[in-house]
Enzyme design. Sequence first.
Site, short mmCIF file in Angstrom:
data_model
loop_
_atom_site.label_atom_id
_atom_site.label_comp_id
_atom_site.label_asym_id
_atom_site.label_seq_id
_atom_site.Cartn_x
_atom_site.Cartn_y
_atom_site.Cartn_z
N LYS A 105 0.82 -1.22 0.00
CA LYS A 105 0.00 0.00 0.00
C LYS A 105 0.85 1.27 0.00
CE LYS A 105 -4.03 -2.12 2.23
NZ LYS A 105 -3.50 -3.45 2.61
N ARG A 106 1.86 1.31 -0.86
CA ARG A 106 2.71 2.49 -0.95
C ARG A 106 2.03 3.57 -1.79
NH1 ARG A 106 5.06 0.45 3.21
NH2 ARG A 106 6.94 -0.76 2.91
#
Length: 297
Positions: A105-106
């Site tokens: 989830k960057r």
Amino acid sequence: MGNSTAEPAECGFGARLVAAVTARGPLCAGIDPHPELLGHWGLSDDVRGLERFALDAVEALAPEVALIKPQSAFFERHGARGIAVLERILLAARDAGALVLLDVKRGDIGSTMAAYAAAYLSDGAPLAADAITVSPYLGIGALDPAFELAGRTGRGVFVLALTSNREGADVQAAVTPTGATVAQSVVDAVAARNAGQRPGGNVGVVVGATAPLGALCLDALNGPILAPGIGAQGARLTDLPEIFGVATRRVVATTSRDLLRHGPGPASLRRAARRVADQAGALLHPPTGQLGGGTPG
């Protein structure tokens, strides 16, 4: 795969995911080493317990399912030694024939986003995966370094659109100046990137299996839909056809704790994975005559 030229469509993540789902069923197995799960398996909440849990889970599940999804945070919490375990299971899952979606989830901007992309989507990177999750809430255009590198290396990107947590609605259901919700604008931007790709694009979206009926129009997406929230968060496989409608055939059902609780015995884990993959295949791909989950027949 090289980094200098675009990958042929048949080598891209979208095509490889379609092939994996056809062979093994539309199921993604999360590898989430929660402290509670470690205890359930009789393991200590340290690097030794983490390693035993992760390697045993991957050994049992990776030969059976289309996608393995390690949650990076549960490895990062153990520092450098935890990341070393993550590197090992990325290799082990691929060796067993599963595609690996690394749940990180960057989301950032400029050179920082490019560095995140290089960490997970570059050929030869220690943490390279077949696909990653990303967050679009600094603007979906800020994710271009990930989209571009994934396109060059034949990898995939899943963009958070409508997540399975209650808090997400505060942002994702907000209405933009165009009249669409934030979540729908994310879906539309991904659809534009996937347009014309066959058998489907390399960019997917994350839409929780807890999503309200009619919350999104996914007809033009032309890419995979990851549907988390089954089991521990209250969603059921049987809800998916009604939630996703004509886009159902692009859905990959995701479960982690509800599947991992069948461990630590590898035989019981494999049986559970086969059963859930078969159920998902029957619900999501009923017209195809697909064999179902588990090792291809």
